[in-house]
Design a protein around this motif. Sequence first.
Motif, mmCIF file in Angstrom:
data_model
loop_
_atom_site.group_PDB
_atom_site.id
_atom_site.type_symbol
_atom_site.label_atom_id
_atom_site.label_comp_id
_atom_site.label_asym_id
_atom_site.label_seq_id
_atom_site.Cartn_x
_atom_site.Cartn_y
_atom_site.Cartn_z
ATOM 1 N N VAL A 24 0.846 -1.202 0.000
ATOM 2 C CA VAL A 24 0.000 0.000 0.000
ATOM 3 C C VAL A 24 0.880 1.251 0.000
ATOM 4 N N GLY A 25 2.017 1.174 0.684
ATOM 5 C CA GLY A 25 2.936 2.307 0.739
ATOM 6 C C GLY A 25 3.540 2.673 -0.604
ATOM 7 N N GLN A 26 3.482 1.768 -1.570
ATOM 8 C CA GLN A 26 4.025 2.041 -2.907
ATOM 9 C C GLN A 26 3.055 2.801 -3.800
ATOM 10 N N ILE A 27 1.813 2.983 -3.362
ATOM 11 C CA ILE A 27 0.844 3.742 -4.151
ATOM 12 C C ILE A 27 1.284 5.194 -4.184
ATOM 13 N N SER A 28 1.236 5.791 -5.351
ATOM 14 C CA SER A 28 1.659 7.175 -5.523
ATOM 15 C C SER A 28 0.905 8.109 -4.582
ATOM 16 N N GLY A 29 1.662 8.927 -3.844
ATOM 17 C CA GLY A 29 1.071 9.920 -2.957
ATOM 18 C C GLY A 29 0.842 9.449 -1.534
ATOM 19 N N VAL A 30 0.988 8.145 -1.280
ATOM 20 C CA VAL A 30 0.768 7.630 0.078
ATOM 21 C C VAL A 30 1.946 8.035 0.957
ATOM 22 N N ARG A 31 1.625 8.632 2.093
ATOM 23 C CA ARG A 31 2.636 9.096 3.045
ATOM 24 C C ARG A 31 2.836 8.125 4.209
ATOM 25 N N GLN A 32 1.735 7.496 4.646
ATOM 26 C CA GLN A 32 1.815 6.632 5.823
ATOM 27 C C GLN A 32 0.744 5.562 5.745
ATOM 28 N N VAL A 33 1.090 4.377 6.231
ATOM 29 C CA VAL A 33 0.152 3.257 6.305
ATOM 30 C C VAL A 33 0.212 2.719 7.729
ATOM 31 N N ASP A 34 -0.918 2.737 8.422
ATOM 32 C CA ASP A 34 -0.998 2.199 9.781
ATOM 33 C C ASP A 34 -1.918 0.991 9.772
ATOM 34 N N ALA A 48 -3.352 13.192 -1.487
ATOM 35 C CA ALA A 48 -4.688 13.385 -2.067
ATOM 36 C C ALA A 48 -5.426 12.064 -1.916
ATOM 37 N N PRO A 49 -6.751 12.070 -2.023
ATOM 38 C CA PRO A 49 -7.489 10.806 -1.896
ATOM 39 C C PRO A 49 -6.965 9.738 -2.862
ATOM 40 N N VAL A 50 -6.862 8.518 -2.352
ATOM 41 C CA VAL A 50 -6.398 7.375 -3.134
ATOM 42 C C VAL A 50 -7.623 6.523 -3.457
ATOM 43 N N SER A 51 -7.723 6.045 -4.680
ATOM 44 C CA SER A 51 -8.892 5.253 -5.055
ATOM 45 C C SER A 51 -8.900 3.925 -4.304
ATOM 46 N N GLN A 52 -10.096 3.468 -4.000
ATOM 47 C CA GLN A 52 -10.246 2.182 -3.314
ATOM 48 C C GLN A 52 -9.697 1.061 -4.185
ATOM 49 N N GLU A 53 -9.838 1.204 -5.488
ATOM 50 C CA GLU A 53 -9.333 0.163 -6.393
ATOM 51 C C GLU A 53 -7.810 0.062 -6.334
ATOM 52 N N ALA A 54 -7.121 1.191 -6.165
ATOM 53 C CA ALA A 54 -5.661 1.157 -6.041
ATOM 54 C C ALA A 54 -5.266 0.443 -4.755
ATOM 55 N N VAL A 55 -5.998 0.715 -3.682
ATOM 56 C CA VAL A 55 -5.724 0.055 -2.407
ATOM 57 C C VAL A 55 -6.042 -1.430 -2.516
ATOM 58 N N ARG A 56 -7.170 -1.754 -3.144
ATOM 59 C CA ARG A 56 -7.554 -3.162 -3.326
ATOM 60 C C ARG A 56 -6.470 -3.913 -4.111
ATOM 61 N N ALA A 57 -5.953 -3.312 -5.172
ATOM 62 C CA ALA A 57 -4.919 -3.962 -5.985
ATOM 63 C C ALA A 57 -3.653 -4.197 -5.159
ATOM 64 N N ALA A 58 -3.272 -3.229 -4.335
ATOM 65 C CA ALA A 58 -2.071 -3.373 -3.512
ATOM 66 C C ALA A 58 -2.259 -4.460 -2.460
ATOM 67 N N VAL A 59 -3.431 -4.488 -1.831
ATOM 68 C CA VAL A 59 -3.720 -5.498 -0.813
ATOM 69 C C VAL A 59 -3.733 -6.891 -1.447
ATOM 70 N N THR A 60 -4.329 -7.006 -2.627
ATOM 71 C CA THR A 60 -4.359 -8.278 -3.348
ATOM 72 C C THR A 60 -2.947 -8.719 -3.704
ATOM 73 N N GLU A 61 -2.119 -7.784 -4.148
ATOM 74 C CA GLU A 61 -0.722 -8.088 -4.481
ATOM 75 C C GLU A 61 0.019 -8.626 -3.248
ATOM 76 N N ALA A 62 -0.332 -8.109 -2.078
ATOM 77 C CA ALA A 62 0.305 -8.562 -0.838
ATOM 78 C C ALA A 62 -0.224 -9.944 -0.407
ATOM 79 N N GLY A 63 -1.330 -10.388 -1.024
ATOM 80 C CA GLY A 63 -1.854 -11.713 -0.724
ATOM 81 C C GLY A 63 -3.047 -11.732 0.222
#
Length: 69
Positions: A24-34, A48-63
Amino acid sequence: MAESTYTVKGMTCGHCVSSVTEEVGQISGVRQVDVDLPTGKVTVTSDAPVSQEAVRAAVTEAGYELVAS
């Protein structure tokens, strides 16, 4: 700054937290992930707001699975 909270299913340990944080931290513009492991809550702070689909793709990539909100 924008902040969004998501629920991720399937995380069980510190390695899980690291994987989700890294992807998730690799998404463009993300400063912090808790990540709160017991609840599965993932809070994303970004320039700036990050799309839910970008977050979903990152989470899926992480397994893991992003639970629909």
